[in-house]
Motif scaffolding. Structure first.
Motif, PDB file in Angstrom:
ATOM      1  N   GLY A 376       0.987  -1.027  -0.088  1.00  0.00           N
ATOM      2  CA  GLY A 376      -0.011  -0.076  -0.022  1.00  0.00           C
ATOM      3  C   GLY A 376       0.791   1.112  -0.040  1.00  0.00           C
ATOM      4  N   ARG A 377       0.205   2.203  -0.162  1.00  0.00           N
ATOM      5  CA  ARG A 377       0.889   3.474  -0.134  1.00  0.00           C
ATOM      6  C   ARG A 377       0.269   4.565   0.911  1.00  0.00           C
ATOM      7  NH1 ARG A 377       1.479   7.844  -5.031  1.00  0.00           N
ATOM      8  NH2 ARG A 377       3.234   9.263  -4.086  1.00  0.00           N
ATOM      9  N   LEU A 378       1.384   4.704   2.065  1.00  0.00           N
ATOM     10  CA  LEU A 378       0.685   5.631   3.239  1.00  0.00           C
ATOM     11  C   LEU A 378       0.914   7.007   2.812  1.00  0.00           C
ATOM     12  CD1 LEU A 378       2.581   3.722   6.123  1.00  0.00           C
ATOM     13  CD2 LEU A 378       0.087   3.302   5.217  1.00  0.00           C
ATOM     14  N   ARG A 379      -0.014   7.641   3.229  1.00  0.00           N
ATOM     15  CA  ARG A 379       0.008   9.361   3.107  1.00  0.00           C
ATOM     16  C   ARG A 379       1.125   9.720   4.187  1.00  0.00           C
ATOM     17  NH1 ARG A 379      -2.812  11.098  -0.852  1.00  0.00           N
ATOM     18  NH2 ARG A 379      -4.239   9.803  -1.774  1.00  0.00           N
ATOM     19  N   VAL A 411      -4.837   0.938   8.705  1.00  0.00           N
ATOM     20  CA  VAL A 411      -3.538   0.723   7.926  1.00  0.00           C
ATOM     21  C   VAL A 411      -2.329   0.820   8.547  1.00  0.00           C
ATOM     22  CG1 VAL A 411      -2.620   1.444   5.747  1.00  0.00           C
ATOM     23  CG2 VAL A 411      -5.078   1.243   5.811  1.00  0.00           C
ATOM     24  N   GLN A 412      -2.134   1.975   9.486  1.00  0.00           N
ATOM     25  CA  GLN A 412      -1.233   2.467  10.067  1.00  0.00           C
ATOM     26  C   GLN A 412      -0.619   1.396  11.118  1.00  0.00           C
ATOM     27  OE1 GLN A 412      -1.013   6.790  11.419  1.00  0.00           O
ATOM     28  NE2 GLN A 412      -3.399   6.591  10.473  1.00  0.00           N
ATOM     29  N   ALA A 413      -1.629   0.748  11.481  1.00  0.00           N
ATOM     30  CA  ALA A 413      -1.503  -0.318  12.664  1.00  0.00           C
ATOM     31  C   ALA A 413      -0.624  -1.200  11.913  1.00  0.00           C
ATOM     32  CB  ALA A 413      -2.531  -0.616  13.502  1.00  0.00           C
ATOM     33  N   LEU A 414      -1.354  -2.002  10.903  1.00  0.00           N
ATOM     34  CA  LEU A 414      -0.816  -2.897   9.952  1.00  0.00           C
ATOM     35  C   LEU A 414       0.231  -2.892   9.430  1.00  0.00           C
ATOM     36  CD1 LEU A 414      -4.187  -3.863   7.851  1.00  0.00           C
ATOM     37  CD2 LEU A 414      -3.101  -5.436   9.587  1.00  0.00           C
ATOM     38  N   ALA A 415       0.821  -1.457   8.935  1.00  0.00           N
ATOM     39  CA  ALA A 415       1.988  -1.269   8.661  1.00  0.00           C
ATOM     40  C   ALA A 415       3.270  -1.557   9.745  1.00  0.00           C
ATOM     41  CB  ALA A 415       2.411  -0.076   8.120  1.00  0.00           C
ATOM     42  N   HIS A 416       2.625  -1.265  10.985  1.00  0.00           N
ATOM     43  CA  HIS A 416       3.529  -1.252  12.265  1.00  0.00           C
ATOM     44  C   HIS A 416       3.728  -2.976  12.610  1.00  0.00           C
ATOM     45  CE1 HIS A 416       5.450  -0.790  15.912  1.00  0.00           C
ATOM     46  NE2 HIS A 416       4.527  -1.221  16.577  1.00  0.00           N
ATOM     47  N   ILE A 417       2.815  -3.566  12.310  1.00  0.00           N
ATOM     48  CA  ILE A 417       2.784  -4.960  12.594  1.00  0.00           C
ATOM     49  C   ILE A 417       3.716  -5.952  11.772  1.00  0.00           C
ATOM     50  CG2 ILE A 417       1.312  -7.105  12.779  1.00  0.00           C
ATOM     51  CD1 ILE A 417      -0.893  -5.321  13.849  1.00  0.00           C
ATOM     52  N   GLN A 418       3.545  -5.282  10.464  1.00  0.00           N
ATOM     53  CA  GLN A 418       4.491  -5.937   9.395  1.00  0.00           C
ATOM     54  C   GLN A 418       5.885  -5.685   9.580  1.00  0.00           C
ATOM     55  OE1 GLN A 418       3.583  -7.903   6.172  1.00  0.00           O
ATOM     56  NE2 GLN A 418       5.727  -8.312   6.772  1.00  0.00           N
ATOM     57  N   SER A 419       6.242  -4.417  10.278  1.00  0.00           N
ATOM     58  CA  SER A 419       7.741  -3.970  10.696  1.00  0.00           C
ATOM     59  C   SER A 419       8.032  -4.955  11.595  1.00  0.00           C
ATOM     60  CB  SER A 419       7.724  -2.477  10.950  1.00  0.00           C
ATOM     61  OG  SER A 419       7.124  -2.314  12.205  1.00  0.00           O
ATOM     62  N   LEU A 420       7.114  -5.328  12.574  1.00  0.00           N
ATOM     63  CA  LEU A 420       7.549  -6.054  13.946  1.00  0.00           C
ATOM     64  C   LEU A 420       8.004  -7.468  13.367  1.00  0.00           C
ATOM     65  CD1 LEU A 420       4.758  -5.315  16.448  1.00  0.00           C
ATOM     66  CD2 LEU A 420       7.277  -4.287  16.198  1.00  0.00           C
ATOM     67  N   LYS A 421       7.326  -7.899  12.216  1.00  0.00           N
ATOM     68  CA  LYS A 421       7.718  -9.287  11.753  1.00  0.00           C
ATOM     69  C   LYS A 421       9.074  -9.118  11.021  1.00  0.00           C
ATOM     70  CE  LYS A 421       6.359 -13.270   8.606  1.00  0.00           C
ATOM     71  NZ  LYS A 421       5.490 -13.656   7.761  1.00  0.00           N
ATOM     72  N   PHE A 448      -3.277  -5.320   2.402  1.00  0.00           N
ATOM     73  CA  PHE A 448      -2.146  -4.393   2.770  1.00  0.00           C
ATOM     74  C   PHE A 448      -0.930  -5.385   3.076  1.00  0.00           C
ATOM     75  CE2 PHE A 448      -5.506  -1.383   3.166  1.00  0.00           C
ATOM     76  CZ  PHE A 448      -5.092  -0.401   2.087  1.00  0.00           C
ATOM     77  N   THR A 449      -1.267  -6.363   4.047  1.00  0.00           N
ATOM     78  CA  THR A 449      -0.090  -7.176   4.716  1.00  0.00           C
ATOM     79  C   THR A 449      -0.045  -8.555   4.386  1.00  0.00           C
ATOM     80  OG1 THR A 449      -1.140  -7.012   6.495  1.00  0.00           O
ATOM     81  CG2 THR A 449       0.483  -5.495   6.241  1.00  0.00           C
ATOM     82  N   PRO A 450      -0.221  -9.022   2.994  1.00  0.00           N
ATOM     83  CA  PRO A 450      -0.427 -10.390   2.603  1.00  0.00           C
ATOM     84  C   PRO A 450       0.583 -11.401   3.136  1.00  0.00           C
ATOM     85  CG  PRO A 450       0.427  -8.975   0.696  1.00  0.00           C
ATOM     86  CD  PRO A 450       0.220  -8.059   1.668  1.00  0.00           C
ATOM     87  N   ASP A 451       1.742 -10.868   3.481  1.00  0.00           N
ATOM     88  CA  ASP A 451       2.883 -11.493   4.160  1.00  0.00           C
ATOM     89  C   ASP A 451       2.694 -12.179   5.623  1.00  0.00           C
ATOM     90  OD1 ASP A 451       5.782 -12.866   4.105  1.00  0.00           O
ATOM     91  OD2 ASP A 451       6.000 -11.368   5.675  1.00  0.00           O
ATOM     92  N   LEU A 452       1.678 -11.330   6.065  1.00  0.00           N
ATOM     93  CA  LEU A 452       1.237 -11.579   7.457  1.00  0.00           C
ATOM     94  C   LEU A 452       0.140 -13.147   7.451  1.00  0.00           C
ATOM     95  CD1 LEU A 452       0.632  -8.382   9.232  1.00  0.00           C
ATOM     96  CD2 LEU A 452       2.727  -9.821   9.631  1.00  0.00           C
ATOM     97  N   SER A 453       0.642 -14.066   8.317  1.00  0.00           N
ATOM     98  CA  SER A 453      -0.498 -15.057   8.653  1.00  0.00           C
ATOM     99  C   SER A 453      -1.410 -14.536   9.604  1.00  0.00           C
ATOM    100  CB  SER A 453       0.228 -16.261   8.981  1.00  0.00           C
ATOM    101  OG  SER A 453       0.968 -16.035   9.954  1.00  0.00           O
ATOM    102  N   VAL A 454      -2.648 -14.669   9.109  1.00  0.00           N
ATOM    103  CA  VAL A 454      -3.635 -14.043  10.042  1.00  0.00           C
ATOM    104  C   VAL A 454      -4.712 -15.213  10.558  1.00  0.00           C
ATOM    105  CG1 VAL A 454      -5.851 -12.448   9.838  1.00  0.00           C
ATOM    106  CG2 VAL A 454      -3.596 -12.127   8.615  1.00  0.00           C
ATOM    107  N   LEU A 455      -5.076 -15.148  11.948  1.00  0.00           N
ATOM    108  CA  LEU A 455      -5.895 -16.317  12.290  1.00  0.00           C
ATOM    109  C   LEU A 455      -7.213 -15.373  12.905  1.00  0.00           C
ATOM    110  CD1 LEU A 455      -6.629 -18.910  13.375  1.00  0.00           C
ATOM    111  CD2 LEU A 455      -5.344 -18.493  15.363  1.00  0.00           C
ATOM    112  N   VAL A 456      -8.246 -15.685  12.400  1.00  0.00           N
ATOM    113  CA  VAL A 456      -9.538 -15.163  12.972  1.00  0.00           C
ATOM    114  C   VAL A 456     -10.093 -15.882  13.806  1.00  0.00           C
ATOM    115  CG1 VAL A 456     -11.803 -14.426  12.369  1.00  0.00           C
ATOM    116  CG2 VAL A 456      -9.783 -13.936  10.575  1.00  0.00           C
TER     117      VAL A 456
END
Length: 843
Positions: A376-379, A411-421, A448-456
């Motif tokens: 994605g593209r963050l403003r 979106v901002q939170a997801l970008a942060h979670i991706q950076s943690l990984k 936005f973060t397809p690299d994250l494995s997500v468990l619902v």
């Protein structure tokens, strides 16, 4: 009484009877004749009876309002103006005022209304002397000082008079400068004085009085003349108070935080901290009376703020000799905010100063690269939010991302979670959300973060997935379930715990609030546009989740912060400023107005929601019935020939997605609920609280009725338009011009064309229209020339339903517009059997 007597006579001092007296039914007037002389102004009073010439004033006046006089054996009552003039001439009919004292009189004579007055006559106006307006020297004289007992303390009250001195010049009449006099009078009022007309003195008390006495001359300024200082100085004594905070490193590397030692010094000698609060008078904020009888200026200048700061360190601060406590870096913010204030001395280690300076300069935090795996593209403002979250993570703090609705907190939170990984964090992140948006979070993460494995973790089948929690990067659950599954989450450890719509834990006593606070995590983050909804305790509860004890205990915060804020006044303002400084580094809030240059003209979002259990059961029953009929007709007639059956089935299923009670025959079933409708209510409520004006579209009249009923139950003023509405323009004008009308409920077909609704800045499309061009037209009712605000468009989609399947087809197949309904409405449906299989898939 004399009027009632038959005969009234004069009686001489020797007791001799004199002439008879009578009462006149008329009042007597008076005239003041003024004659300028070389040495001053000669004033003479004369009586005036009707049109007669003025009569010499020979005798005095009697009575006490009304006043009376005797003229030629007749008693007259004085008119109001005559009584005022006669009050100057008690024992004589004339006086001469020296020239140097004629200023106030000349000031009156020069007024335009005096020239036409019949009560004041200047006999020789051409002889009026030269006049000069002078600036006065204010003279304040202290005439009384007293101590008024209030509770355990006492309040000082000081009385003073105010007069003005003017320089005399020979041969010149000095006129008073009334504007300057009023400035000096206002200056006293600004300092806290009020005027007591009964005593003709100015009175000042409490902190204001002590402020004045402490630094009298610099407070008033050199132009003031002060008298009566000996009276004040013989009554009031002062002592110098200093609050000393010594902050040092802990003794061992394993220990986190700093050691803090707080002491109070009076004239350099240590005294109990409790003496600050022991004798404080009610309302006292800047001064306290000490045991020695002297008054001390509160260190930092605010007793309420000092209570808040010390109370966050020790619950018994009010009776402590000294405070010795261990503080974290975050708690150090409270102490750091005091540095540099008068009476505060902070002695801190280099390590503490370095940590605190880094926190307080967070706006200069370094930029870090955004993960290349973030799709994605963050403003720019979103990048700053990402940097801020990274900064908090580095220092081990929690925070509240409080951006206004629609600015992309997810979106901002997801970008942060991706950076943690990316940096190798091995523990999963847990995000707790309202039930209505858990699906939306899943799709945003997938987008936005397809690299994250997500468990619902949602629904009855979630229990089978508990054992897999540690295998995923991101775990999603809801507030409703985190309470039920609390024991499961407590057995796992998460790196980041995120609460979306964190106002859900504003009630610190609710079981959901207690549940999320018990989940083990390394870092914590809250997302909410309204960290304080109703009261300051809302904020305390969120911070109790983020950084326990940072805002002190619940009891301390309620008593020393919330109660003072609600009470208001100077104490409330001081504590409010203290709280803002304390939480500022840990709350990042931007509004659309602030970042408008970084936003597109229109922000479009898809709100994906789950059905409620009862709604899902009904949907599956209807789907089972219609699916076999649809495919049976397709087999017999082909897709084109079965289009009516397909449309009828889609219509009924879509109505159930909206709300089961929108289906004819199901309205009376009160226990039927809708996940989409619950999500709509949450979003509408949030938008209204943010001051938005909303266009709310649906294609179904029954659904519009349900929405209207809810708006009415909430007391929300709205207007309504459908195909049968006649006075369309009147309704549109009312919405655009009446700020009290917050919602426009519109049938999508009826309101999609020909309306200018630029008063709205939020568009909600409750049910998707198969032709996106129609939705575009609807949103363009608000987003058009004349619109000055960012327009947010929300489309509601029910997950695992015909709605979500259509959305999936739109993503996979170009120009799905023609695939469902030909815009000309003359062609059969252009769908393949595979498309129908997707649309009527059992969820």
């Amino acid at each position: 009484l004399l009027r009632e007597c038959g005969t009234i006579r004069k009686v001489s001092f020797l007791g001799k009877r004199g002439e008879k007296l009578k009462f006149s039914p008329f009042k007597v007037d008076a005239v003041l004749e003024c004659r300028w002389q070389s040495d001053g102004l000669h004033l003479e009073m004369k009586w005036v009876l009707g049109d007669e010439r003025p009569i010499e004033y020979q005798t005095g006046i009697v009575g006490t309002n009304p006043y009376w006089c005797e003229i030629d054996n007749t008693i007259y009552e004085l008119s109001n103006s005559a009584a005022k003039i006669a009050s100057i001439f008690v024992h004589t009919s004339s006086i001469t005022v020296p020239l140097e004292k004629c200023g106030p009189i000349l000031e009156v004579l020069r007024r335009s209304e005096i020239e036409s007055s019949s009560e004041i006559i200047v006999l020789n106006p051409e002889q009026m002397p030269k006049a000069l307006v002078q600036d006065p020297k204010p003279v304040v004289e202290f005439v009384d000082i007293s101590a008024i007992q209030e509770g355990k303390g006492e309040r000082i009250e000081l009385s003073a008079t105010l007069s003005f001195q003017y320089t005399r010049k020979e041969g010149v009449v000095c006129l008073p400068n009334r504007a300057k006099e009023e400035e000096y009078e206002q200056r006293l009022k600004d300092l806290g004085f009020y005027y007591d007309p009964s005593k003709r003195v100015y009175v000042i008390s409490g902190d204001d009085a002590l402020d004045l006495i402490w630094d009298l001359r610099s407070t008033l300024g050199p132009q003031w003349k002060v008298q009566g200082l000996n009276l004040v100085r013989s009554t009031i004594r002062f002592a110098q108070l200093t609050l000393r905070l010594s902050i040092s490193d802990t003794n061992t590397i394993e220990e986190d935080g700093f050691n803090c030692y707080v002491t109070l010094l009076q004239n350099g000698a240590m005294v109990p901290i409790g003496s600050l609060f022991k004798n404080a008078a009610p309302g006292a904020e800047r001064w306290v009376k000490l045991d020695s009888g002297a008054y001390g200026r509160v260190p930092g200048g605010s007793l309420s703020e000092l209570r808040a700061v010390l109370g966050s360190l020790s619950s018994t601060f009010w009776m402590a000799n000294a405070i010795r406590v261990k503080v974290s870096s975050s708690q150090g913010i409270s102490l750091r905010s005091l540095k540099g204030k008068p009476g505060i001395e902070v002695v801190a280690s280099d390590a503490f100063e370095e940590a605190l300076n880094k926190i307080l300069s967070f706006r200069k935090i370094k930029r870090v690269p955004i993960s290349k795996k973030f799709k994605g593209r963050l403003r720019q403002y979103q990048k700053e939010g990402f940097y801020w979250m990274h900064f908090l993570d580095e220092l081990g703090f929690g925070g509240i991302l409080a951006d206004e609705m629609g600015l992309g907190k997810t979106v901002q939170a997801l970008a942060h979670i991706q950076s943690l990984k990316d940096k190798g964090v091995g523990l999963p992140s847990l995000v707790v959300v309202p039930t209505s948006i858990i699906t939306n979070w899943y799709y945003e993460a997938r987008r936005f973060t397809p690299d994250l494995s997500v468990l619902v973790l949602h629904g009855p089948g979630r229990k089978k997935l508990f054992s897999k929690i540690d295998d995923y990067d991101l775990v999603l659950t809801t507030y409703a379930l985190v309470r039920v599954d609390r024991s499961v989450f407590e057995r796992h450890r998460f790196y980041l715990l995120v609460l979306d719509e964190a106002q859900n834990i504003k009630n610190e006593q609710a079981s959901v609030s207690q549940s999320v606070k018990m989940i083990p995590s390394e870092r914590r983050l809250a997302l909410t546009g309204t960290p304080v909804e109703n009261r300051p305790m809302d904020l305390w509860s969120i911070f109790d989740f983020l950084m326990p004890d940072y805002l002190g205990s619940k009891e301390y915060f309620r008593k020393n912060v919330e109660k003072v804020l609600i009470t208001g006044g100077e104490a409330g303002n001081r504590v409010g400023e203290y709280l803002k400084r304390k939480v500022r580094p840990f709350i990042l809030k931007r509004t659309k107005k602030e970042v408008e240059k970084d936003l597109p003209p229109k922000v479009e979002s898809i709100v994906r929601v789950e059905m409620t259990p009862s709604q899902r059961v009904l949907y599956n029953e209807i789907l089972g019935e219609t699916r076999s009929k649809v495919f049976g007709e397709v087999k017999k007639r082909g897709i084109g020939g079965a289009s009516m059956y397909i449309l009828a089935a889609l219509l009924r299923l879509r109505q159930i997605c909206n709300h089961p009670r929108s289906v004819n025959g199901l309205q009376e079933l009160g226990d039927l609920t809708s996940g989409k409708f619950e999500a709509l209510k949450e979003l509408v409520t949030e938008a209204l609280e943010s001051g938005k004006k909303i266009l709310l579209y649906s294609q179904f009249l029954n659904m519009l009725s349900i929405i209207k009923d809810w708006l009415e139950s909430q007391g929300v003023k709205y207007v309504y338009l459908d195909g049968s509405t006649k006075n369309r323009q009147d309704i549109v004008d009312a919405f655009n011009t009446d700020d009290s009308i917050r919602v426009f409920v519109i049938s999508l077909k009826a309101g999609g064309f020909g309306l200018n609704l630029t008063a709205a800045d939020t568009v909600m499309i409750y049910d998707p229209w198969w032709n996106p061009a129609v939705e575009q037209q609807a949103s363009d009712r608000a987003h058009r020339i004349g619109q000055t605000k960012i327009v947010n468009v929300y489309r509601f989609v029910t997950e695992n339903s015909v709605e979500s399947h259509i959305m999936d087809l739109q993503e996979r197949k170009e120009k799905i517009v023609d695939a469902l309904i030909d815009p000309a409405a003359s062609s059969p449906l252009k769908l393949s059997r595979e498309d129908l299989e997707v649309i009527f898939e059992v969820g």
